[in-house]
Design a protein around this motif. Sequence first.
Motif, PDB file in Angstrom:
ATOM      1  N   GLY A 100       0.782  -1.229   0.000  1.00  0.00           N
ATOM      2  CA  GLY A 100       0.000   0.000   0.000  1.00  0.00           C
ATOM      3  C   GLY A 100       0.813   1.276   0.000  1.00  0.00           C
ATOM      4  O   GLY A 100       0.252   2.358  -0.003  1.00  0.00           O
ATOM      5  N   GLN A 101       2.134   1.165  -0.012  1.00  0.00           N
ATOM      6  CA  GLN A 101       2.994   2.349  -0.026  1.00  0.00           C
ATOM      7  C   GLN A 101       3.746   2.415  -1.355  1.00  0.00           C
ATOM      8  O   GLN A 101       4.250   1.407  -1.838  1.00  0.00           O
ATOM      9  CB  GLN A 101       4.020   2.310   1.101  1.00  0.00           C
ATOM     10  CG  GLN A 101       3.429   2.472   2.473  1.00  0.00           C
ATOM     11  CD  GLN A 101       4.522   2.517   3.525  1.00  0.00           C
ATOM     12  OE1 GLN A 101       5.441   1.718   3.501  1.00  0.00           O
ATOM     13  NE2 GLN A 101       4.411   3.457   4.443  1.00  0.00           N
ATOM     14  N   GLU A 102       3.819   3.636  -1.895  1.00  0.00           N
ATOM     15  CA  GLU A 102       4.563   3.816  -3.140  1.00  0.00           C
ATOM     16  C   GLU A 102       6.045   3.987  -2.817  1.00  0.00           C
ATOM     17  O   GLU A 102       6.416   4.777  -1.952  1.00  0.00           O
ATOM     18  CB  GLU A 102       4.049   5.042  -3.903  1.00  0.00           C
ATOM     19  CG  GLU A 102       4.713   5.191  -5.262  1.00  0.00           C
ATOM     20  CD  GLU A 102       4.130   6.337  -6.066  1.00  0.00           C
ATOM     21  OE1 GLU A 102       3.441   6.059  -7.050  1.00  0.00           O
ATOM     22  OE2 GLU A 102       4.380   7.492  -5.666  1.00  0.00           O
ATOM     23  N   TRP A 103       6.872   3.228  -3.509  1.00  0.00           N
ATOM     24  CA  TRP A 103       8.317   3.277  -3.332  1.00  0.00           C
ATOM     25  C   TRP A 103       8.976   3.695  -4.637  1.00  0.00           C
ATOM     26  O   TRP A 103       8.532   3.318  -5.721  1.00  0.00           O
ATOM     27  CB  TRP A 103       8.863   1.893  -2.964  1.00  0.00           C
ATOM     28  CG  TRP A 103       8.571   1.448  -1.577  1.00  0.00           C
ATOM     29  CD1 TRP A 103       7.406   0.916  -1.113  1.00  0.00           C
ATOM     30  CD2 TRP A 103       9.472   1.470  -0.473  1.00  0.00           C
ATOM     31  NE1 TRP A 103       7.520   0.603   0.213  1.00  0.00           N
ATOM     32  CE2 TRP A 103       8.794   0.927   0.633  1.00  0.00           C
ATOM     33  CE3 TRP A 103      10.789   1.875  -0.302  1.00  0.00           C
ATOM     34  CZ2 TRP A 103       9.382   0.790   1.886  1.00  0.00           C
ATOM     35  CZ3 TRP A 103      11.386   1.735   0.948  1.00  0.00           C
ATOM     36  CH2 TRP A 103      10.676   1.208   2.019  1.00  0.00           C
ATOM     37  N   THR A 104      10.053   4.445  -4.526  1.00  0.00           N
ATOM     38  CA  THR A 104      10.912   4.696  -5.676  1.00  0.00           C
ATOM     39  C   THR A 104      11.732   3.430  -5.877  1.00  0.00           C
ATOM     40  O   THR A 104      12.211   2.837  -4.916  1.00  0.00           O
ATOM     41  CB  THR A 104      11.847   5.891  -5.399  1.00  0.00           C
ATOM     42  OG1 THR A 104      11.035   7.049  -5.180  1.00  0.00           O
ATOM     43  CG2 THR A 104      12.781   6.148  -6.558  1.00  0.00           C
ATOM     44  N   VAL A 105      11.880   3.029  -7.130  1.00  0.00           N
ATOM     45  CA  VAL A 105      12.589   1.795  -7.438  1.00  0.00           C
ATOM     46  C   VAL A 105      13.754   2.099  -8.375  1.00  0.00           C
ATOM     47  O   VAL A 105      13.601   2.856  -9.335  1.00  0.00           O
ATOM     48  CB  VAL A 105      11.639   0.762  -8.098  1.00  0.00           C
ATOM     49  CG1 VAL A 105      12.375  -0.518  -8.463  1.00  0.00           C
ATOM     50  CG2 VAL A 105      10.459   0.453  -7.190  1.00  0.00           C
ATOM     51  N   ARG A 106      14.897   1.492  -8.083  1.00  0.00           N
ATOM     52  CA  ARG A 106      16.062   1.576  -8.954  1.00  0.00           C
ATOM     53  C   ARG A 106      16.595   0.173  -9.171  1.00  0.00           C
ATOM     54  O   ARG A 106      16.540  -0.672  -8.281  1.00  0.00           O
ATOM     55  CB  ARG A 106      17.166   2.460  -8.349  1.00  0.00           C
ATOM     56  CG  ARG A 106      16.786   3.922  -8.205  1.00  0.00           C
ATOM     57  CD  ARG A 106      16.597   4.592  -9.576  1.00  0.00           C
ATOM     58  NE  ARG A 106      16.208   5.978  -9.438  1.00  0.00           N
ATOM     59  CZ  ARG A 106      14.966   6.427  -9.554  1.00  0.00           C
ATOM     60  NH1 ARG A 106      13.985   5.596  -9.808  1.00  0.00           N
ATOM     61  NH2 ARG A 106      14.699   7.705  -9.439  1.00  0.00           N
ATOM     62  N   SER A 107      17.129  -0.050 -10.354  1.00  0.00           N
ATOM     63  CA  SER A 107      17.707  -1.339 -10.690  1.00  0.00           C
ATOM     64  C   SER A 107      19.118  -1.425 -10.128  1.00  0.00           C
ATOM     65  O   SER A 107      19.834  -0.419 -10.038  1.00  0.00           O
ATOM     66  CB  SER A 107      17.734  -1.494 -12.211  1.00  0.00           C
ATOM     67  OG  SER A 107      18.314  -2.722 -12.557  1.00  0.00           O
ATOM     68  N   GLN A 108      19.514  -2.635  -9.753  1.00  0.00           N
ATOM     69  CA  GLN A 108      20.868  -2.834  -9.243  1.00  0.00           C
ATOM     70  C   GLN A 108      21.895  -2.472 -10.317  1.00  0.00           C
ATOM     71  O   GLN A 108      22.895  -1.844 -10.041  1.00  0.00           O
ATOM     72  CB  GLN A 108      21.067  -4.280  -8.796  1.00  0.00           C
ATOM     73  CG  GLN A 108      22.471  -4.575  -8.309  1.00  0.00           C
ATOM     74  CD  GLN A 108      22.683  -6.029  -7.985  1.00  0.00           C
ATOM     75  OE1 GLN A 108      22.014  -6.902  -8.518  1.00  0.00           O
ATOM     76  NE2 GLN A 108      23.629  -6.295  -7.103  1.00  0.00           N
ATOM     77  N   SER A 109      21.590  -2.837 -11.536  1.00  0.00           N
ATOM     78  CA  SER A 109      22.472  -2.534 -12.658  1.00  0.00           C
ATOM     79  C   SER A 109      21.863  -1.406 -13.479  1.00  0.00           C
ATOM     80  O   SER A 109      20.697  -1.466 -13.862  1.00  0.00           O
ATOM     81  CB  SER A 109      22.653  -3.775 -13.538  1.00  0.00           C
ATOM     82  OG  SER A 109      23.302  -3.434 -14.733  1.00  0.00           O
ATOM     83  N   SER A 110      22.650  -0.400 -13.761  1.00  0.00           N
ATOM     84  CA  SER A 110      22.143   0.733 -14.545  1.00  0.00           C
ATOM     85  C   SER A 110      21.734   0.318 -15.949  1.00  0.00           C
ATOM     86  O   SER A 110      20.981   1.012 -16.615  1.00  0.00           O
ATOM     87  CB  SER A 110      23.198   1.834 -14.618  1.00  0.00           C
ATOM     88  OG  SER A 110      23.374   2.389 -13.336  1.00  0.00           O
ATOM     89  N   ASN A 111      22.226  -0.832 -16.416  1.00  0.00           N
ATOM     90  CA  ASN A 111      21.890  -1.312 -17.756  1.00  0.00           C
ATOM     91  C   ASN A 111      20.525  -1.986 -17.808  1.00  0.00           C
ATOM     92  O   ASN A 111      19.941  -2.117 -18.879  1.00  0.00           O
ATOM     93  CB  ASN A 111      22.947  -2.297 -18.252  1.00  0.00           C
ATOM     94  CG  ASN A 111      24.316  -1.650 -18.368  1.00  0.00           C
ATOM     95  OD1 ASN A 111      24.421  -0.457 -18.610  1.00  0.00           O
ATOM     96  ND2 ASN A 111      25.356  -2.437 -18.178  1.00  0.00           N
ATOM     97  N   ASP A 112      20.010  -2.429 -16.669  1.00  0.00           N
ATOM     98  CA  ASP A 112      18.724  -3.128 -16.642  1.00  0.00           C
ATOM     99  C   ASP A 112      17.577  -2.123 -16.601  1.00  0.00           C
ATOM    100  O   ASP A 112      17.535  -1.238 -15.759  1.00  0.00           O
ATOM    101  CB  ASP A 112      18.615  -4.031 -15.412  1.00  0.00           C
ATOM    102  CG  ASP A 112      19.477  -5.270 -15.519  1.00  0.00           C
ATOM    103  OD1 ASP A 112      19.917  -5.587 -16.642  1.00  0.00           O
ATOM    104  OD2 ASP A 112      19.715  -5.907 -14.480  1.00  0.00           O
ATOM    105  N   ILE A 113      16.659  -2.304 -17.525  1.00  0.00           N
ATOM    106  CA  ILE A 113      15.432  -1.500 -17.549  1.00  0.00           C
ATOM    107  C   ILE A 113      14.284  -2.465 -17.313  1.00  0.00           C
ATOM    108  O   ILE A 113      14.197  -3.506 -17.964  1.00  0.00           O
ATOM    109  CB  ILE A 113      15.271  -0.750 -18.884  1.00  0.00           C
ATOM    110  CG1 ILE A 113      16.389   0.282 -19.009  1.00  0.00           C
ATOM    111  CG2 ILE A 113      13.894  -0.108 -18.980  1.00  0.00           C
ATOM    112  CD1 ILE A 113      16.407   1.039 -20.313  1.00  0.00           C
ATOM    113  N   LEU A 114      13.428  -2.131 -16.383  1.00  0.00           N
ATOM    114  CA  LEU A 114      12.270  -2.973 -16.099  1.00  0.00           C
ATOM    115  C   LEU A 114      11.019  -2.216 -16.518  1.00  0.00           C
ATOM    116  O   LEU A 114      10.844  -1.046 -16.168  1.00  0.00           O
ATOM    117  CB  LEU A 114      12.205  -3.296 -14.602  1.00  0.00           C
ATOM    118  CG  LEU A 114      13.303  -4.253 -14.105  1.00  0.00           C
ATOM    119  CD1 LEU A 114      14.472  -3.470 -13.548  1.00  0.00           C
ATOM    120  CD2 LEU A 114      12.744  -5.165 -13.058  1.00  0.00           C
ATOM    121  N   GLU A 115      10.199  -2.886 -17.240  1.00  0.00           N
ATOM    122  CA  GLU A 115       8.975  -2.267 -17.751  1.00  0.00           C
ATOM    123  C   GLU A 115       7.844  -2.406 -16.738  1.00  0.00           C
ATOM    124  O   GLU A 115       7.883  -3.258 -15.852  1.00  0.00           O
ATOM    125  CB  GLU A 115       8.567  -2.923 -19.078  1.00  0.00           C
ATOM    126  CG  GLU A 115       9.579  -2.757 -20.192  1.00  0.00           C
ATOM    127  CD  GLU A 115       9.810  -1.310 -20.614  1.00  0.00           C
ATOM    128  OE1 GLU A 115       8.906  -0.472 -20.425  1.00  0.00           O
ATOM    129  OE2 GLU A 115      10.904  -1.026 -21.136  1.00  0.00           O
TER     130      GLU A 115
END
Length: 158
Positions: A118-133
């Motif tokens: 129920g809480q919105e989190w900012t998300v970052r990938s461990q690898s800068s090359n990975d993009i998650l859709e």
Amino acid sequence: MASDILVLSPSTLNLIWLGLFIVLLIIELFTVGLTTIWFAIGSLAAMAANTLGASLIIQLIVFLAVSVLLLVFTRPWAAKHLNQNRLKTNYESKIGEIIKITERVDNLKQTGKSIVDGQEWTVRSQSSNDILEKDELAKVIAVSGVKLIVEKYKGDPS
């Protein structure tokens, strides 16, 4: 006068070591960090050395040796076994969790969000090359401030 050294009776030294033991034990009770307990035990060892007639220098060496040896060799074991039932804090409980991405995760563009419990989190990938859709699954591997650090989830989505 410079050669006059403060001489304490064995009973006074025992009271000092006992007082130090009590103070360190009280500190341990309030901090629960498994640090001062080893020094409290060291003070008991020094008190035993005093009772056996050891000099103040030997008592101090016994205090430091016992305390440091216990700290170095038993603290990791005790911390591991005594903290098993400790409840994870809010952010610690997120590590290992599989989450659904609600906004595209792109570290270079500084985007990425997920709603977790129920809480919105900012998300970052461990690898800068990975993009998650959006709607992809990711596994939380760390928490950095208010950001979930994730990697692509490679398991079964069900």
